[in-house]
Design an enzyme around this catalytic site. Structure first.
Site, PDB file in Angstrom:
ATOM      1  N   ASP A   1       0.710  -1.497  -0.153  1.00  0.00           N
ATOM      2  CA  ASP A   1      -0.307   0.063  -0.050  1.00  0.00           C
ATOM      3  C   ASP A   1       0.706   1.236   0.060  1.00  0.00           C
ATOM      4  OD1 ASP A   1      -1.756  -2.071   0.221  1.00  0.00           O
ATOM      5  OD2 ASP A   1      -1.787  -1.345   2.706  1.00  0.00           O
ATOM      6  N   GLU A   2       2.033   1.308  -0.613  1.00  0.00           N
ATOM      7  CA  GLU A   2       3.186   2.062  -0.449  1.00  0.00           C
ATOM      8  C   GLU A   2       2.906   3.510  -1.409  1.00  0.00           C
ATOM      9  OE1 GLU A   2       3.465  -1.022  -0.923  1.00  0.00           O
ATOM     10  OE2 GLU A   2       5.653  -1.046   0.667  1.00  0.00           O
ATOM     11  N   GLY A   3       0.988   3.182  -2.657  1.00  0.00           N
ATOM     12  CA  GLY A   3       1.116   4.006  -4.060  1.00  0.00           C
ATOM     13  C   GLY A   3       1.600   2.989  -5.605  1.00  0.00           C
ATOM     14  N   LYS A   4       2.277   1.919  -4.966  1.00  0.00           N
ATOM     15  CA  LYS A   4       2.295   1.635  -6.373  1.00  0.00           C
ATOM     16  C   LYS A   4       2.005   1.990  -7.497  1.00  0.00           C
ATOM     17  CE  LYS A   4       2.185  -2.559  -4.102  1.00  0.00           C
ATOM     18  NZ  LYS A   4       1.948  -1.938  -3.258  1.00  0.00           N
TER      19      LYS A   4
ATOM     20  N   GLY B   1      -4.915  -4.155  -4.215  1.00  0.00           N
ATOM     21  CA  GLY B   1      -5.645  -3.302  -4.325  1.00  0.00           C
ATOM     22  C   GLY B   1      -4.633  -1.817  -4.614  1.00  0.00           C
ATOM     23  N   HIS B   2      -5.209  -1.565  -5.901  1.00  0.00           N
ATOM     24  CA  HIS B   2      -4.113  -0.326  -6.267  1.00  0.00           C
ATOM     25  C   HIS B   2      -5.186   0.838  -6.605  1.00  0.00           C
ATOM     26  CE1 HIS B   2      -0.205  -3.327  -7.372  1.00  0.00           C
ATOM     27  NE2 HIS B   2      -1.013  -3.014  -6.136  1.00  0.00           N
TER      28      HIS B   2
ATOM     29  N   ARG C   1       2.962 -28.619  -6.247  1.00  0.00           N
ATOM     30  CA  ARG C   1       3.003 -29.273  -8.044  1.00  0.00           C
ATOM     31  C   ARG C   1       1.310 -30.113  -8.462  1.00  0.00           C
ATOM     32  NH1 ARG C   1       7.899 -32.230  -6.389  1.00  0.00           N
ATOM     33  NH2 ARG C   1       6.956 -31.961  -4.769  1.00  0.00           N
TER      34      ARG C   1
ATOM     35  N   GLN D   1       2.148  -5.853  -2.897  1.00  0.00           N
ATOM     36  CA  GLN D   1       2.520  -6.187  -1.534  1.00  0.00           C
ATOM     37  C   GLN D   1       3.640  -5.164  -1.062  1.00  0.00           C
ATOM     38  OE1 GLN D   1       1.242  -9.365  -2.919  1.00  0.00           O
ATOM     39  NE2 GLN D   1      -0.105  -8.870  -3.187  1.00  0.00           N
TER      40      GLN D   1
ATOM     41  N   THR E   1      -8.409  -3.957  -0.633  1.00  0.00           N
ATOM     42  CA  THR E   1      -9.260  -5.238  -0.523  1.00  0.00           C
ATOM     43  C   THR E   1     -10.467  -4.841   0.244  1.00  0.00           C
ATOM     44  OG1 THR E   1      -7.595  -6.128  -2.116  1.00  0.00           O
ATOM     45  CG2 THR E   1      -8.602  -7.319  -1.212  1.00  0.00           C
TER      46      THR E   1
ATOM     47  N   ARG F   1      -5.630   0.372   8.412  1.00  0.00           N
ATOM     48  CA  ARG F   1      -4.485  -0.241   8.211  1.00  0.00           C
ATOM     49  C   ARG F   1      -3.914   0.625   9.783  1.00  0.00           C
ATOM     50  NH1 ARG F   1      -3.648   2.622   2.171  1.00  0.00           N
ATOM     51  NH2 ARG F   1      -4.865   0.431   1.528  1.00  0.00           N
TER      52      ARG F   1
ATOM     53  N   SER G   1       5.695  11.964  -4.770  1.00  0.00           N
ATOM     54  CA  SER G   1       4.508  12.253  -4.655  1.00  0.00           C
ATOM     55  C   SER G   1       3.679  13.088  -3.697  1.00  0.00           C
ATOM     56  CB  SER G   1       3.339  10.580  -4.857  1.00  0.00           C
ATOM     57  OG  SER G   1       1.836  10.833  -4.422  1.00  0.00           O
ATOM     58  N   VAL G   2       2.851  14.011  -3.858  1.00  0.00           N
ATOM     59  CA  VAL G   2       2.448  14.985  -2.660  1.00  0.00           C
ATOM     60  C   VAL G   2       1.174  14.903  -3.037  1.00  0.00           C
ATOM     61  CG1 VAL G   2       4.344  16.248  -2.800  1.00  0.00           C
ATOM     62  CG2 VAL G   2       2.581  17.281  -3.965  1.00  0.00           C
ATOM     63  N   GLY G   3       0.549  14.003  -3.347  1.00  0.00           N
ATOM     64  CA  GLY G   3      -1.166  13.772  -3.593  1.00  0.00           C
ATOM     65  C   GLY G   3      -1.320  12.365  -4.239  1.00  0.00           C
TER      66      GLY G   3
HETATM   67  P1  GDP Z   1      -0.851   0.642  -3.539  1.00  0.00           P
HETATM   68  O1  GDP Z   1      -0.995  -0.966  -3.041  1.00  0.00           O
HETATM   69  O2  GDP Z   1       0.811   0.179  -3.173  1.00  0.00           O
HETATM   70  O3  GDP Z   1      -1.064   0.486  -5.083  1.00  0.00           O
HETATM   71  O4  GDP Z   1      -1.299   2.068  -2.584  1.00  0.00           O
HETATM   72  P2  GDP Z   1      -2.706   1.663  -2.523  1.00  0.00           P
HETATM   73  O5  GDP Z   1      -3.914   1.996  -3.521  1.00  0.00           O
HETATM   74  O6  GDP Z   1      -3.712   0.006  -1.351  1.00  0.00           O
HETATM   75  O7  GDP Z   1      -2.975   2.242  -1.011  1.00  0.00           O
HETATM   76  C1  GDP Z   1      -2.002   4.300  -1.243  1.00  0.00           C
HETATM   77  C2  GDP Z   1      -3.544   4.883  -1.176  1.00  0.00           C
HETATM   78  O8  GDP Z   1      -2.906   5.712  -0.456  1.00  0.00           O
HETATM   79  C3  GDP Z   1      -4.705   5.450  -1.876  1.00  0.00           C
HETATM   80  O9  GDP Z   1      -5.450   5.961  -1.266  1.00  0.00           O
HETATM   81  C4  GDP Z   1      -3.576   6.101  -2.808  1.00  0.00           C
HETATM   82  O10 GDP Z   1      -4.803   6.903  -4.176  1.00  0.00           O
HETATM   83  C5  GDP Z   1      -3.157   7.199  -1.843  1.00  0.00           C
HETATM   84  N1  GDP Z   1      -2.341   7.991  -2.039  1.00  0.00           N
HETATM   85  C6  GDP Z   1      -1.069   7.327  -3.483  1.00  0.00           C
HETATM   86  N2  GDP Z   1      -0.097   8.127  -3.158  1.00  0.00           N
HETATM   87  C7  GDP Z   1      -0.527   9.343  -2.149  1.00  0.00           C
HETATM   88  C8  GDP Z   1       0.010  10.499  -1.561  1.00  0.00           C
HETATM   89  O11 GDP Z   1       1.394  11.104  -2.125  1.00  0.00           O
HETATM   90  N3  GDP Z   1      -0.274  11.489  -1.255  1.00  0.00           N
HETATM   91  C9  GDP Z   1      -1.377  11.162  -0.625  1.00  0.00           C
HETATM   92  N4  GDP Z   1      -2.222  11.457   0.542  1.00  0.00           N
HETATM   93  N5  GDP Z   1      -2.588   9.457  -0.772  1.00  0.00           N
HETATM   94  C10 GDP Z   1      -1.421   8.560  -1.936  1.00  0.00           C
HETATM   95  P1  IMO Z   2      -1.051  -3.961  -2.523  1.00  0.00           P
HETATM   96  O1  IMO Z   2      -0.439  -5.031  -3.660  1.00  0.00           O
HETATM   97  C1  IMO Z   2      -0.923  -4.735   1.825  1.00  0.00           C
HETATM   98  C2  IMO Z   2      -1.062  -8.445   3.645  1.00  0.00           C
HETATM   99  C3  IMO Z   2      -1.897  -9.337   4.021  1.00  0.00           C
HETATM  100  C4  IMO Z   2      -1.964 -10.008   4.645  1.00  0.00           C
HETATM  101  C5  IMO Z   2      -0.551 -10.506   4.943  1.00  0.00           C
HETATM  102  C6  IMO Z   2      -1.075 -11.832   3.789  1.00  0.00           C
HETATM  103  O2  IMO Z   2      -2.380  -3.313  -2.005  1.00  0.00           O
HETATM  104  O3  IMO Z   2       0.613  -3.472  -1.578  1.00  0.00           O
HETATM  105  P2  IMO Z   2      -2.593 -12.253   1.910  1.00  0.00           P
HETATM  106  O4  IMO Z   2      -4.299 -12.799   1.530  1.00  0.00           O
HETATM  107  O5  IMO Z   2      -1.355 -12.161   0.671  1.00  0.00           O
HETATM  108  O6  IMO Z   2      -2.333 -13.960   1.873  1.00  0.00           O
HETATM  109  O7  IMO Z   2      -2.303 -12.359   3.337  1.00  0.00           O
HETATM  110  O8  IMO Z   2      -0.410 -10.068   3.671  1.00  0.00           O
HETATM  111  N1  IMO Z   2      -1.195  -8.377   2.452  1.00  0.00           N
HETATM  112  C7  IMO Z   2      -1.222  -7.028   1.491  1.00  0.00           C
HETATM  113  N2  IMO Z   2      -1.533  -5.685   3.112  1.00  0.00           N
HETATM  114  N3  IMO Z   2      -1.179  -4.567   0.463  1.00  0.00           N
HETATM  115  C8  IMO Z   2      -1.329  -5.803   0.014  1.00  0.00           C
HETATM  116  O9  IMO Z   2      -1.417  -5.833  -1.623  1.00  0.00           O
HETATM  117  C9  IMO Z   2      -1.102  -6.745   0.622  1.00  0.00           C
HETATM  118  N4  IMO Z   2      -1.595  -7.754  -0.093  1.00  0.00           N
HETATM  119  C10 IMO Z   2      -1.930  -8.612   1.258  1.00  0.00           C
HETATM  120  O10 IMO Z   2      -3.024  -7.368   4.668  1.00  0.00           O
HETATM  121  O11 IMO Z   2      -1.293  -9.411   6.297  1.00  0.00           O
HETATM  122 MG    MG Z   3      -3.180  -1.521  -1.951  1.00  0.00          MG
END
Ligand code: GDP
Ligand code: IMO
Ligand code: MG
Length: 408
Positions: free
Chosen positions: A12-15, A39-40, A141, A198, A278, A283, A391-393
């Site tokens: 969830d870093e913002g990938k 969840g991206h 397998r 992840q 997802t 968090r 990234s700032v938003g």
């Molecule tokens: P991902 O799984 O790495 O793609 O990240 P997620 O989408 O799960 O979570 C990132 C959240 O932060 C989402 O709600 C994005 O819309 C939001 N986001 C991404 N970059 C930024 C940023 O620079 N600032 C802020 N405020 N929100 C951001």
């Molecule tokens: P993105 O791509 C954050 C976490 C789950 C749980 C652990 C194992 O959006 O960054 P799983 O269902 O994969 O066996 O769960 O991993 N987890 C994530 N946490 N972002 C994700 O994906 C994740 N995918 C799995 O919350 O702790």
């Molecule tokens: Mg995510």
């Protein structure tokens, strides 16, 4: 050129946001690991999309989006996602391909995943998407791959319930399937973006095992799951937040104290919209953990860091980041393998002055307040890795490029 984008923390870093931004200059985007546990989020001019399986480059009408061999794919989730995109006016026909080596998630794996995690003495807190079970079947397998859908003998081994589930999807999946290694080899001179899911600390090998996911979310996973050799990768980008978050259980050494720092935690969670895409779970939040970030840089050969969510600190008087762990009185600056050590680790915090100004107005990095630049530069020095994008938003536009990764 081939660029890999990975999560450098606990996901969830913002990938998704960053891959969407960088995909503008790519022709092909390959998701290489995980499944619908991801969840991206992508926000384009106020329109928000959540992707779980389809690569984040899908919003450009001319890009090819490929689900790689390292993925585990729930056909129902995939076609639901395609329908969601089509309903919102995103044409996907002919642009979504799937590696013939990718594995299939069956409904019974989802059921077992939920039951097994609930029965654990210490649940991992999985997303309940059948991810771990499907990867276990693969390792044992006994898994089913996209290519196997055309293999009668293999299909005859399946239960009637599995066959009934697969029936409406089989032809469509086979139509979309591709020999990914050959496909990419024939397109040597294209720009390819490999999208991780992840994050490093959820990677099966590099992460905080057993509190991890089951796929290869590390940079090396892009080679295996993207069907290319490791030497074909030109650059690895590591995305990290200006703070730390984690969904589910397991160590988070710099987590905000639930009583003393409850208000801080709430502010960060609400401002950063820190709820799982997802599962909707809130968090867990904490200070930026530089010990683990440096570990992510080293273990993935990260060339360049992408910092997100810096705007969340806009109103802060001061900012803290974890620069070491105190583990039972011992100061540690390397990331331990032992979950017990990580659970006992107390963060050693360093304080930075805040900038108390909105970063949203800055068009270039040079327009940032000095205090914001100093925070960024400290991180780069600590990790011995440049921070080339900030990234700032959440919107696509709120992205400051200091150095484009597409330039060698
Ligand atoms: P991902 O799984 O790495 O793609 O990240 P997620 O989408 O799960 O979570 C990132 C959240 O932060 C989402 O709600 C994005 O819309 C939001 N986001 C991404 N970059 C930024 C940023 O620079 N600032 C802020 N405020 N929100 C951001
Ligand atoms: P993105 O791509 C954050 C976490 C789950 C749980 C652990 C194992 O959006 O960054 P799983 O269902 O994969 O066996 O769960 O991993 N987890 C994530 N946490 N972002 C994700 O994906 C994740 N995918 C799995 O919350 O702790
Ligand atoms: Mg995510």
């Amino acid at each position: 050129m081939k660029i890999v984008v990975i999560g450098a923390q606990w996901g969830d870093e913002g990938k998704g946001k960053i891959v969407d931004y960088l995909a503008n200059e790519a022709q092909i985007i390959v998701r290489y690991a995980g499944g619908a546990n991801a969840g991206h989020t992508i926000v384009i001019g106020g329109e928000q999309y959540a992707l779980h399986l389809i690569p984040s480059g899908i919003f450009y009408p001319d890009k090819i989006a490929i689900l790689g061999a390292g993925m585990v794919i729930d056909p129902k989730a995939l076609f639901d996602e395609i329908k969601m995109l089509e309903d919102r006016g995103i044409e996907t026909k002919g642009r979504v391909l799937i590696s013939d080596r990718a594995h299939i998630v069956l409904p019974k794996y989802i059921q077992i995943d939920k039951e097994r995690d609930a029965a654990r003495k210490k649940p991992i807190g999985t997303t309940g998407r059948g991810i771990g079970i499907t990867y276990s079947m693969k390792c044992d397998r006994d898994g089913i791959r996209i290519a196997d859908l055309a293999w009668k003998e293999k299909m005859d081994e399946l239960d009637q319930a599995d066959l009934d589930f697969l029936a409406p999807y089989t032809d469509k999946l086979l139509e979309m399937s591709v020999d990914l290694g050959t496909y990419l080899m024939h397109r040597k001179n294209t720009q390819v973006l490999f999208e991780g899911a992840q994050g490093t600390l959820l990677d099966l090998d590099l992460g905080t095992y057993p509190y991890v996911s089951s796929g290869m979310s590390c940079a090396a996973g892009a080679a295996v799951g993207g069907c290319i050799g490791p030497r074909a990768i030109d650059k690895v980008l590591g995305v990290f937040k200006a703070y730390s978050t984690r969904v589910g259980n397991g160590p988070l050494p710099s987590e905000f104290d639930p009583t003393a720092e409850d208000e801080l935690c709430r502010f960060v969670r609400e401002t950063g919209r820190e709820y799982g895409v997802t599962t909707g779970r809130p968090r867990r939040c904490g200070y930026l953990d530089l010990v683990s970030l440096r570990y992510a840089c080293l273990s993935n050969s990260i060339d360049s860091l992408v910092m997100t969510h810096l705007d969340v600190y806009d109103t802060f008087e001061e900012i803290k980041a974890c620069v070491a762990y105190n583990i039972n009185g011992k100061i540690v600056e390397t990331f331990p393998a032992s979950v017990e050590d990580l659970n006992n680790a107390k963060p050693v915090l360093r304080t930075f002055p805040g900038w108390k100004k909105s970063l949203a107005d800055a068009l270039t990095y040079e327009e940032f307040p000095v205090a914001a630049m100093e925070y960024v530069e400290f991180i780069a020095r600590y990790c011995e890795t440049p921070v080339d994008i900030v990234s700032v938003g959440y919107d696509r536009k709120a992205t400051i490029i200091r150095k484009s990764p597409w330039v060698l």
